[in-house]
Design an enzyme around this catalytic site. Structure first.
Site, PDB file in Angstrom:
ATOM      1  N   CYS A  54      -4.814  -0.405   6.578  1.00  0.00           N
ATOM      2  CA  CYS A  54      -4.616  -0.274   8.033  1.00  0.00           C
ATOM      3  C   CYS A  54      -5.631   0.712   8.587  1.00  0.00           C
ATOM      4  CB  CYS A  54      -3.197   0.194   8.327  1.00  0.00           C
ATOM      5  SG  CYS A  54      -1.929  -0.683   7.422  1.00  0.00           S
ATOM      6  N   CYS A  94      -5.113   5.186   5.498  1.00  0.00           N
ATOM      7  CA  CYS A  94      -4.866   4.000   4.682  1.00  0.00           C
ATOM      8  C   CYS A  94      -6.159   3.236   4.461  1.00  0.00           C
ATOM      9  CB  CYS A  94      -3.830   3.113   5.378  1.00  0.00           C
ATOM     10  SG  CYS A  94      -3.420   1.609   4.488  1.00  0.00           S
ATOM     11  N   HIS A 152      -5.615   2.758  13.112  1.00  0.00           N
ATOM     12  CA  HIS A 152      -5.445   4.182  13.382  1.00  0.00           C
ATOM     13  C   HIS A 152      -6.601   4.722  14.221  1.00  0.00           C
ATOM     14  CE1 HIS A 152      -1.872   4.723  10.993  1.00  0.00           C
ATOM     15  NE2 HIS A 152      -2.424   4.042  10.015  1.00  0.00           N
ATOM     16  N   GLU A 155       0.855  -1.182   0.000  1.00  0.00           N
ATOM     17  CA  GLU A 155       0.000   0.000   0.000  1.00  0.00           C
ATOM     18  C   GLU A 155       0.892   1.233   0.000  1.00  0.00           C
ATOM     19  OE1 GLU A 155      -3.109   2.593   0.039  1.00  0.00           O
ATOM     20  OE2 GLU A 155      -3.329   0.417  -0.112  1.00  0.00           O
ATOM     21  N   CYS A 176       3.537  -0.660   4.386  1.00  0.00           N
ATOM     22  CA  CYS A 176       2.340   0.134   4.148  1.00  0.00           C
ATOM     23  C   CYS A 176       2.754   1.597   4.144  1.00  0.00           C
ATOM     24  CB  CYS A 176       1.277  -0.130   5.211  1.00  0.00           C
ATOM     25  SG  CYS A 176      -0.284   0.728   4.847  1.00  0.00           S
ATOM     26  N   ARG A 208       1.289  -4.582  11.422  1.00  0.00           N
ATOM     27  CA  ARG A 208       2.658  -4.326  10.960  1.00  0.00           C
ATOM     28  C   ARG A 208       3.578  -3.886  12.082  1.00  0.00           C
ATOM     29  NH1 ARG A 208      -1.111  -3.806   7.516  1.00  0.00           N
ATOM     30  NH2 ARG A 208      -0.843  -4.412   5.335  1.00  0.00           N
ATOM     31  N   CYS A 221       0.570   4.538   5.283  1.00  0.00           N
ATOM     32  CA  CYS A 221       0.531   4.820   6.718  1.00  0.00           C
ATOM     33  C   CYS A 221       1.681   5.724   7.134  1.00  0.00           C
ATOM     34  CB  CYS A 221       0.598   3.518   7.506  1.00  0.00           C
ATOM     35  SG  CYS A 221      -0.929   2.558   7.443  1.00  0.00           S
ATOM     36  N   SER A 269       5.330   1.356   9.543  1.00  0.00           N
ATOM     37  CA  SER A 269       6.187   1.521   8.368  1.00  0.00           C
ATOM     38  C   SER A 269       7.069   2.753   8.460  1.00  0.00           C
ATOM     39  CB  SER A 269       5.347   1.557   7.082  1.00  0.00           C
ATOM     40  OG  SER A 269       4.798   0.275   6.824  1.00  0.00           O
TER      41      SER A 269
END
Length: 567
Positions: free
Chosen positions: A65, A62, A69, A15, A546, A479, A549, A502
């Site tokens: 994800c 995202c 969040h 992503e 990702c 992640r 993110c 990330s």
């Protein structure tokens, strides 16, 4: 000695937009740079807004994800206000966390990363009967039979003969580094297709509890918006809870009898890859699945492991733990932002200053987080190692069983140190998924029992005092460590920063010029074909990047970026 620079841009099956540059000498990586290619903007958008609305904005960071969040955001505001939430709210959030995590991990292995190890075209040479024998040696999954494998093989042949490979186009089929036998490839392709159905079942649980997915709608600062009434069709009732239990039961078989055996088989058949991809071995995770209203008792432990030394494990003990709060900083020395500072996220800024790719200066929109001034790897491997260090019983059992089975297939003993690798991250992610399933069952049982006791409370209303409040919320996302940091002044957001998994892993060199985890993990990786750098993708994909993110696109001019016509 000749050095060749290769650039993989964009890295696909992730992503967001990631660029990875590598210097190659004598068939191996000797230097690497990780560059995020979008500017972060969500934090700027949040300034001046109502803190109760932040979670709705941040989960738009995202499309993958999403719930994570939202969870971290409400926890940040609740920490700033020192607000407890009802037990039912914790348990409902926990069920969403577990369901989303299982969905995410299954999708990552099968649909985003397995094609780095599985040669889809090779499956056409497989003998379905021999594939049945291989699959049944691993588990008694009902679809592990010759008839099913033959039907999948026919589907793959029809797709290839059509020339329209769709999702299987542009793969590195026939690459020298692809070493699975045809039967293992056919088994993996069959399970790839089945995984599409089972990740959906997990996502259904998220949708039932969260009202929709992606981007759940049921959270609130102070709890959840789920009305609980066992006898009301418009509320969270026993019918919905019973359906969740049915979906959970259907998931268990696939997780235990397909996902886990597949990862074990890939790790064993690629045992020569176990030494590659370690990189940064400072590991950071946080506890999750709170079992009380204050966030002091957790189902899954977390903490910090310096230099892969499990004996030096330091636990993060509770929401708002000052050990975590005081140890996290971000550097922008090598990022496209104004200044050259290393600060706590409470004091962080997001002011762009783009200068093009400069490998000795700024070369990424991603910031560089540090823990105790050192880079740290986050993600399922960090989480599993922390749980091992903390003596988490379920993790120890699943890991010991998996490592023993890998050794039996590979024909050699596999030490725990083999986890420090690209394949180790995949195994850890699968182990974590087994634990997540156990967490889902435990929290489901606790929720049903708590409702049966007569407690149907799901929300405590927040109040915002005058003056300034600061808080942060953490969550062990699929992640890795996710934390949101908020400064509130007179009921409005003064500053907001998200330090995401990330960001930790994809970050460029930090204030001391130490490589970030992606960069460090690529050093000494073999490269058999510089024109088709499959090995780079294997290692980077093992983190489950990702980039949406880590860096959030925002256009102050509100210009049209893309238009889509729906047919």
């Amino acid at each position: 000695m000749t050095t060749k620079r290769i650039s993989v841009d964009p890295v696909t099956r992730i992503e967001g937009h990631l660029r990875v540059d590598c210097d190659i000498q004598d068939g191996k990586v000797v230097n690497a740079w990780s560059s995020g290619q979008m500017w972060r903007g969500i934090e700027t958008i949040l300034t001046g807004r109502d803190p109760r609305d932040a979670w709705l904005y941040t989960q738009r960071i995202c499309g993958v994800c999403t719930t994570v969040h939202a969870i971290a955001s409400v926890r940040a505001v609740e920490d700033a206000l020192k607000l407890e939430i009802p037990l039912n709210a914790q348990l409902i959030r926990n069920l969403i966390i577990a369901a989303h995590g299982i969905h995410d991990h299954v999708v990552h292995f099968y649909h985003l990363s397995a094609l780095d190890w599985v040669d889809v075209v090779s499956a056409l040479q497989a003998d379905p009967k021999a594939t049945e024998a291989l699959a049944q040696s691993l588990s008694d999954w009902p679809n592990n039979n010759a008839a099913h494998f033959a039907a999948v093989q026919a589907r793959v042949k029809k797709l290839i003969d059509s020339g329209q490979l769709g999702i299987f186009a542009h793969g590195y089929w026939g690459h020298e580094a692809m070493k699975l036998p045809p039967e293992a490839n056919l088994m993996a392709v069959a399970h790839y297709l089945e995984a599409l159905e089972y990740q959906r079942k997990s996502n259904q649980i998220t949708a039932i509890l969260g009202s929709k997915t992606p981007h759940i709608q049921n959270l609130a600062v102070g709890g959840v918006a789920n009305a609980i009434n066992p006898d009301d069709q418009s509320a969270l009732n026993m019918e919905r809870l019973a359906y969740i239990q049915t979906l959970m039961a259907e998931l268990e078989g696939f997780l235990r009898k397909v996902y886990l055996p597949d990862v074990i088989a890939v790790a064993a058949l690629y045992a020569d890859w176990l030494p590659y991809g370690a990189g940064v071995m400072n590991y950071l995770s946080v506890p999750d699945f709170p079992r009380d209203t204050k966030g002091t008792d957790f189902g899954m432990p977390g903490g910090y492991i310096p230099a892969a030394d499990l004996d030096a494990f330091q636990a993060v003990k509770h929401f708002g733990d000052p050990f975590f709060e005081k140890s996290v900083k971000e550097s922008i020395k090598h990022s496209w932002y104004q200044g050259d500072w290393t600060r706590s996220p409470y004091e962080g800024e997001t002011v762009p200053d783009y200068t093009d790719f400069q490998e000795e200066a700024a070369y990424s929109w991603v910031k560089s987080p540090t823990f105790n001034d050192e880079p740290a790897q986050v993600g399922p491997l960090a989480n599993v190692l922390a749980m091992v260090a903390a003596g988490h019983e379920g993790t120890l059992q699943y890991l010991d069983d998996a490592v023993t089975r890998i050794g039996a297939i590979a024909g050699k003993e596999v030490p725990l140190s083999a986890l420090h690798s690209s394949l180790g991250r995949h195994l850890a992610r699968c182990i974590r998924t087994q634990v997540l399933y156990d967490m889902m069952v435990d929290n489901y049982d606790a929720l049903v029992a708590n409702i049966a006791s007569g407690d149907v409370t799901s929300f405590n209303p927040p109040t915002f005092p005058k003056g300034e409040q600061m808080g942060y919320g953490f969550h062990e996302a699929p992640r890795g460590v996710l934390s949101h940091w908020v400064v509130i002044e007179n009921g409005k957001i003064k500053n907001y920063q998200a330090v995401v998994p990330s960001t930790w892993n994809a970050g460029p060199r930090n204030q001391n010029d130490a490589r970030g985890p992606y960069e460090a993990s690529l050093i000494d990786n073999p490269i058999l074909d510089e024109e088709r750098p499959l090995e780079v993708l294997r290692t980077v994909h093992s983190f489950d990047p990702c980039l949406a993110c880590a860096i959030h696109l925002h256009d102050n001019e509100r210009q049209e970026i893309v238009s889509v016509k729906a047919l």
